[in-house]
Scaffold this motif. Structure first.
Motif, PDB file in Angstrom:
ATOM      1  N   PHE A  49       0.858  -1.170   0.000  1.00 33.67           N
ATOM      2  CA  PHE A  49       0.000   0.000   0.000  1.00 33.67           C
ATOM      3  C   PHE A  49       0.896   1.222   0.000  1.00 33.67           C
ATOM      4  N   PRO A  50       0.508   2.311  -0.652  1.00 31.03           N
ATOM      5  CA  PRO A  50       1.391   3.479  -0.741  1.00 31.03           C
ATOM      6  C   PRO A  50       1.826   4.033   0.622  1.00 31.03           C
ATOM      7  N   HIS A  51       0.941   3.981   1.618  1.00 31.56           N
ATOM      8  CA  HIS A  51       1.255   4.534   2.945  1.00 31.56           C
ATOM      9  C   HIS A  51       1.960   3.519   3.847  1.00 31.56           C
ATOM     10  N   ARG A  52       1.892   2.216   3.509  1.00 30.42           N
ATOM     11  CA  ARG A  52       2.542   1.167   4.310  1.00 30.42           C
ATOM     12  C   ARG A  52       2.771  -0.052   3.416  1.00 30.42           C
ATOM     13  N   PRO A  53       3.922  -0.082   2.703  1.00 27.63           N
ATOM     14  CA  PRO A  53       4.164  -1.163   1.740  1.00 27.63           C
ATOM     15  C   PRO A  53       4.199  -2.543   2.404  1.00 27.63           C
ATOM     16  N   VAL A  54       3.397  -3.470   1.864  1.00 25.29           N
ATOM     17  CA  VAL A  54       3.315  -4.845   2.358  1.00 25.29           C
ATOM     18  C   VAL A  54       3.287  -5.774   1.141  1.00 25.29           C
ATOM     19  N   MET A  55       4.069  -6.845   1.186  1.00 29.53           N
ATOM     20  CA  MET A  55       4.068  -7.822   0.098  1.00 29.53           C
ATOM     21  C   MET A  55       2.739  -8.575   0.110  1.00 29.53           C
ATOM     22  N   PRO A  56       2.045  -8.630  -1.036  1.00 27.54           N
ATOM     23  CA  PRO A  56       0.775  -9.356  -1.084  1.00 27.54           C
ATOM     24  C   PRO A  56       0.957 -10.843  -0.755  1.00 27.54           C
ATOM     25  N   GLY A  57       0.024 -11.382  -0.001  1.00 25.54           N
ATOM     26  CA  GLY A  57       0.086 -12.780   0.395  1.00 25.54           C
ATOM     27  C   GLY A  57       0.126 -13.727  -0.790  1.00 25.54           C
ATOM     28  N   VAL A  58      -0.604 -13.414  -1.844  1.00 22.71           N
ATOM     29  CA  VAL A  58      -0.600 -14.299  -3.015  1.00 22.71           C
ATOM     30  C   VAL A  58       0.782 -14.372  -3.656  1.00 22.71           C
ATOM     31  N   LEU A  59       1.571 -13.322  -3.517  1.00 24.17           N
ATOM     32  CA  LEU A  59       2.930 -13.355  -4.063  1.00 24.17           C
ATOM     33  C   LEU A  59       3.869 -14.165  -3.172  1.00 24.17           C
ATOM     34  N   MET A  60       3.586 -14.202  -1.872  1.00 23.30           N
ATOM     35  CA  MET A  60       4.350 -15.106  -1.002  1.00 23.30           C
ATOM     36  C   MET A  60       4.064 -16.551  -1.409  1.00 23.30           C
ATOM     37  N   LEU A  61       2.800 -16.860  -1.679  1.00 21.00           N
ATOM     38  CA  LEU A  61       2.445 -18.209  -2.133  1.00 21.00           C
ATOM     39  C   LEU A  61       3.093 -18.519  -3.479  1.00 21.00           C
ATOM     40  N   GLU A  62       3.121 -17.552  -4.366  1.00 24.68           N
ATOM     41  CA  GLU A  62       3.772 -17.746  -5.666  1.00 24.68           C
ATOM     42  C   GLU A  62       5.266 -17.998  -5.497  1.00 24.68           C
ATOM     43  N   ALA A  63       5.918 -17.273  -4.601  1.00 24.16           N
ATOM     44  CA  ALA A  63       7.348 -17.503  -4.344  1.00 24.16           C
ATOM     45  C   ALA A  63       7.569 -18.930  -3.843  1.00 24.16           C
ATOM     46  N   LEU A  64       6.696 -19.402  -2.965  1.00 22.01           N
ATOM     47  CA  LEU A  64       6.789 -20.773  -2.470  1.00 22.01           C
ATOM     48  C   LEU A  64       6.576 -21.774  -3.610  1.00 22.01           C
ATOM     49  N   ALA A  65       5.649 -21.486  -4.507  1.00 23.60           N
ATOM     50  CA  ALA A  65       5.392 -22.377  -5.643  1.00 23.60           C
ATOM     51  C   ALA A  65       6.586 -22.414  -6.596  1.00 23.60           C
ATOM     52  N   GLN A  66       7.249 -21.283  -6.786  1.00 24.95           N
ATOM     53  CA  GLN A  66       8.435 -21.261  -7.642  1.00 24.95           C
ATOM     54  C   GLN A  66       9.557 -22.093  -7.024  1.00 24.95           C
TER      55      GLN A  66
END
Length: 146
Positions: A49-66
């Motif tokens: 988010f622009p005011h508090r950057p957070v990595m989206p959970g779906v991208l954490m799952l994608e990193a695990l899948a990779q």
């Protein structure tokens, strides 16, 4: 170990969707431990988010899948070609325990639970230091495309 050059030979993903920077450990048919360095330059931080950057959970799952894909290819002693795609087939029990922010180093730990008939099942965790950020049971498969 596997550096980024070897990872690029195994995975078809490229910027901004390549989410594994280095493999620290790999045990054929058993487990993999890999890293994703999370920087403020990640394109998703602009809107999440622009005011508090957070990595989206779906991208954490994608990193695990990779990371799981790298383990699968190593287990099968194969290098995917341009006609092979590695897909998610299912995600169960996904839980997000801690936000992942710029400057964090995400450790991806994936264990092969079983494989049968081209379906791979994994237990996966993403951690920042000793803190659990995300966990899930992943199911993936490889398919030839025309």
């Amino acid at each position: 170990m596997m550096d980024i050059h070897k990872i690029l030979k195994q995975l078809p993903h490229r910027y901004p969707f390549l989410l594994v920077d280095r493999v620290l450990e790999i045990e054929k048919g058993v487990r993999i431990k890999a890293l994703k360095n999370v920087t403020i330059n990640e394109p998703f931080f602009t809107g999440h988010f622009p005011h508090r950057p957070v990595m989206p959970g779906v991208l954490m799952l994608e990193a695990l899948a990779q990371a799981a894909a790298l383990l699968s290819f190593d287990t099968l002693d194969s290098t995917p070609d341009d006609n092979t795609v590695y897909y998610f087939a299912g995600i169960d029990g996904a839980r997000f325990k801690r936000p992942v922010e710029p400057g964090d180093q995400l450790t991806l730990e994936v264990q092969l639970d079983r494989m049968k008939a081209g379906i791979f099942k994994f237990k996966a965790q993403a951690k920042v230091g000793d803190e659990l950020a995300c966990e899930a049971d992943l199911m993936c498969t490889m398919r030839k495309i025309a």
